[in-house]
Write a protein that holds these residues in place. Structure first.
Motif, PDB file in Angstrom:
ATOM      1  N   GLY A 299       0.806  -1.208   0.000  1.00 27.25           N
ATOM      2  CA  GLY A 299       0.000   0.000   0.000  1.00 27.25           C
ATOM      3  C   GLY A 299       0.840   1.259   0.000  1.00 27.25           C
ATOM      4  N   THR A 300       0.223   2.339  -0.460  1.00 31.87           N
ATOM      5  CA  THR A 300       0.895   3.639  -0.428  1.00 31.87           C
ATOM      6  C   THR A 300      -0.139   4.726  -0.203  1.00 31.87           C
ATOM      7  N   ILE A 301       0.234   5.726   0.558  1.00 29.69           N
ATOM      8  CA  ILE A 301      -0.665   6.843   0.811  1.00 29.69           C
ATOM      9  C   ILE A 301      -0.821   7.654  -0.476  1.00 29.69           C
ATOM     10  N   ASP A 302      -2.025   8.148  -0.719  1.00 28.92           N
ATOM     11  CA  ASP A 302      -2.303   8.874  -1.957  1.00 28.92           C
ATOM     12  C   ASP A 302      -2.479  10.362  -1.651  1.00 28.92           C
ATOM     13  N   VAL A 303      -1.347  11.036  -1.427  1.00 32.55           N
ATOM     14  CA  VAL A 303      -1.357  12.484  -1.178  1.00 32.55           C
ATOM     15  C   VAL A 303      -0.245  13.133  -2.013  1.00 32.55           C
ATOM     16  N   TYR A 349       5.123  -0.479   2.761  1.00 31.93           N
ATOM     17  CA  TYR A 349       4.615   0.887   2.744  1.00 31.93           C
ATOM     18  C   TYR A 349       5.651   1.779   3.419  1.00 31.93           C
ATOM     19  N   GLU A 350       5.548   3.058   3.165  1.00 36.75           N
ATOM     20  CA  GLU A 350       6.459   4.015   3.785  1.00 36.75           C
ATOM     21  C   GLU A 350       5.759   4.655   4.977  1.00 36.75           C
ATOM     22  N   TYR A 351       6.302   4.416   6.157  1.00 40.48           N
ATOM     23  CA  TYR A 351       5.732   5.031   7.353  1.00 40.48           C
ATOM     24  C   TYR A 351       5.831   6.544   7.220  1.00 40.48           C
ATOM     25  N   ALA A 352       4.694   7.214   7.233  1.00 39.68           N
ATOM     26  CA  ALA A 352       4.654   8.646   6.944  1.00 39.68           C
ATOM     27  C   ALA A 352       4.747   9.516   8.188  1.00 39.68           C
ATOM     28  N   GLY A 353       4.881   8.899   9.357  1.00 39.20           N
ATOM     29  CA  GLY A 353       5.007   9.668  10.582  1.00 39.20           C
ATOM     30  C   GLY A 353       3.664   9.960  11.221  1.00 39.20           C
ATOM     31  N   PRO A 354       3.694  10.446  12.468  1.00 35.87           N
ATOM     32  CA  PRO A 354       2.453  10.676  13.217  1.00 35.87           C
ATOM     33  C   PRO A 354       1.478  11.620  12.527  1.00 35.87           C
ATOM     34  N   ALA A 355       2.000  12.605  11.797  1.00 38.00           N
ATOM     35  CA  ALA A 355       1.117  13.606  11.191  1.00 38.00           C
ATOM     36  C   ALA A 355       0.171  13.004  10.165  1.00 38.00           C
ATOM     37  N   LEU A 356       0.577  11.896   9.529  1.00 36.66           N
ATOM     38  CA  LEU A 356      -0.245  11.322   8.462  1.00 36.66           C
ATOM     39  C   LEU A 356      -0.831   9.961   8.830  1.00 36.66           C
ATOM     40  N   MET A 373      -4.467  -3.525  10.510  1.00 35.27           N
ATOM     41  CA  MET A 373      -3.265  -2.946  11.095  1.00 35.27           C
ATOM     42  C   MET A 373      -2.245  -2.667   9.999  1.00 35.27           C
ATOM     43  N   PHE A 374      -1.360  -1.707  10.262  1.00 36.11           N
ATOM     44  CA  PHE A 374      -0.178  -1.527   9.435  1.00 36.11           C
ATOM     45  C   PHE A 374       0.903  -2.470   9.960  1.00 36.11           C
ATOM     46  N   ALA A 375       1.660  -3.062   9.038  1.00 36.78           N
ATOM     47  CA  ALA A 375       2.631  -4.097   9.401  1.00 36.78           C
ATOM     48  C   ALA A 375       3.991  -3.523   9.769  1.00 36.78           C
ATOM     49  N   GLY A 376       4.033  -2.315  10.189  1.00 33.51           N
ATOM     50  CA  GLY A 376       5.266  -1.681  10.609  1.00 33.51           C
ATOM     51  C   GLY A 376       4.938  -0.617  11.640  1.00 33.51           C
TER      52      GLY A 376
END
Length: 483
Positions: A299-303, A349-356, A373-376
């Motif tokens: 998965g990847t965030i779409d922003v 996936y790339e952990y985008a940090g708490p803000a996202l 759940m996210f696997a990381g």
């Protein structure tokens, strides 16, 4: 000061108070307007929440959690997984995400790798590895998975973030006591040069110096790699079928032909697992993933607009990359909705940090309201039985030592413990692969050893025989005579 002199001030105060009331009223009106116009922002008039738990009402139990999300007695620590403290019971599956990112690798995320363990009630469960990305082996070692027992590796495709630890790992596996061949599975390509057979062949050629160097030690057949290359076009084909476990595969759209997804079915326990590998959201994953216990999607965030602001690259570049390579979180949620797993997860996936974090979850929740759940960050662990599922994070020391050698690792399945085990004889001792003058240049050890610590160097293979019962008893492990 006369009363007349004070009136302007009073008038000014009244005007000031009036302006403040006006601004407060305006702010309230603007706020109400925003609440009415921005999706998801509720005003006081429509504050009744319509979300429902898809598993049925659970007062105090959450809005997305089922009754079966709960620990059981075999879970020794409900909050963290402590390697080496839990024997995996029969008919229980454990999934550990040894790596969870494509790029960039960080201290929180290694390259993608998923370990699936099937419990047998013994200290070493049956294991399957799905991908072996960069840095994942260090997490496997920290999880106390014995290097000689790492085997049955299923590569989803030949992007290096899915197999980068393989050329590094396999010689050290042999060096560490993995004296039997390594088994690797993966897809063919449009041409023979693009399949896993070709990659493994040339990987071994790249490692030729390393292999020959390590042949000065006992390695047996550990440098051999048995490759199962399957037809990348085949839908729901079987690439593994042994002792009640079947692994199937199907093709995925990932720019180039030769990317695959996998499904593992464990007949005895009635449990199953899907790893989509990389690719665009597709009908085959929705079809062959139906009814699985644990469905793991990339998965990847779409922003793209935000990514452009944060990282500088044009938004169009982010859009293009997502739209030809990957599954955005919205689509991951859609696949979960189509397949209805007991547990859904996103890996690679790339952990985008708490803000996202909230945005990432919201994109998944646009289609999937169930257990997720996210696997990381690494290493997340999921335990699965027919009745329950539980997830935790592994607690790993930064400098974990490998698991202590156990002579039973050297036995074939079902083989009884012999009175002695003889280690393989090295095939290329150093005098066969090194010029004598280099050894002549070595400094005499007596010059750097203190006299009380000096020992005579062992530079000829002495022939080593293990006494397995003695080794086990030294560790407090009792072995019955009939074992």
């Amino acid at each position: 000061m006369t009363q007349e002199d004070q009136q302007p001030n009073q008038s000014s105060n009244k005007n000031s108070q009036g302006r403040r009331n006006f601004l407060k009223g305006s702010a309230a009106a603007v706020g109400a307007g925003l609440a009415a116009s921005v999706p998801g922002v509720a005003s006081a008039a429509d504050s009744d929440c319509e979300m429902k738990n898809p598993y049925g009402p659970r007062p105090g139990g959450g809005i997305s959690l089922p009754d079966y999300y709960k620990p059981w007695p075999a879970i020794k620590n409900r909050n963290v997984f402590l390697p080496g403290t839990e024997i995996l019971p029969k008919n229980e599956m454990r999934i550990s995400f040894l790596g969870s990112t494509p790029w960039p690798p960080t201290r929180l995320q290694s390259g993608t790798s998923i370990l699936v363990e099937l419990g047998n009630g013994e200290s070493q469960p049956r294991r399957f590895f799905f991908d072996l990305g960069n840095g994942s082996i260090s997490n496997a070692i920290a999880m106390q998975v014995p290097a000689p027992l790492i085997n049955d590796i299923f590569i989803s495709h030949l992007h290096s973030d899915h197999y980068a630890d393989l050329p590094y790992f396999y010689p050290f596996r042999a060096f560490s006591g993995g004296y039997t061949p390594l088994r690797v599975y993966g897809p063919s390509g449009r041409t023979p040069e693009l399949g896993i057979n070709h990659m493994i062949k040339h990987m071994k050629e790249m490692n030729r110096w390393h292999e020959e160097n390590f042949n000065s030690c006992p390695i047996g057949d550990g440098m051999n790699i048995e490759v199962t290359e399957f037809d990348w076009k085949e839908e729901n084909g079987i690439c593994y079928d042994k002792d009640g476990v079947t692994v199937r595969h199907w093709p995925r759209s990932h720019v180039k032909d030769g990317a695959s997804a996998y499904r593992l079915d464990w007949e005895d326990a009635g449990l199953s697992f899907v790893w989509t590998g990389d690719g665009r959201p597709d009908e085959l994953s929705a079809k062959y993933g139906k009814g699985v216990d644990v469905f793991v999607s990339e998965g990847t965030i779409d922003v793209p607009q935000l990514s452009s602001m944060k990282l500088g690259a044009p938004a169009e570049l982010w859009e293009y990359t997502i739209d030809i390579f990957h599954t955005m979180y919205y689509a991951s949620g859609y696949l979960f909705k189509q397949t209805q797993p007991r547990m859904a997860a996103i890996c690679h996936y790339e952990y985008a940090g708490p803000a996202l974090e909230a945005e990432s979850t919201a994109e998944v929740r646009s289609n999937w309201y169930g257990l997720f759940m996210f696997a990381g960050p690494d290493v997340q662990v999921i335990n699965v039985t027919k009745d329950a599922i539980w997830s935790r994070e592994a607690l790993l020391p930064d400098g974990a030592a490998p698991a202590s050698m156990d002579p039973r690792w050297l036995l074939k399945p079902g083989e009884k413990l012999p009175a002695e085990i003889k280690l393989p004889t090295p095939r290329l001792p150093r005098e066969m692969q090194q010029e004598q003058f280099l050894r002549d240049l070595e400094i005499d050890p007596k010059k750097y050893y203190p006299p009380d610590a000096y020992r005579k160097p062992v530079q000829k293979w002495p022939g080593i025989t293990l006494n397995p019962r003695e080794m086990l008893e030294a560790r407090g492990i009792k072995v019955d005579d009939d074992q």
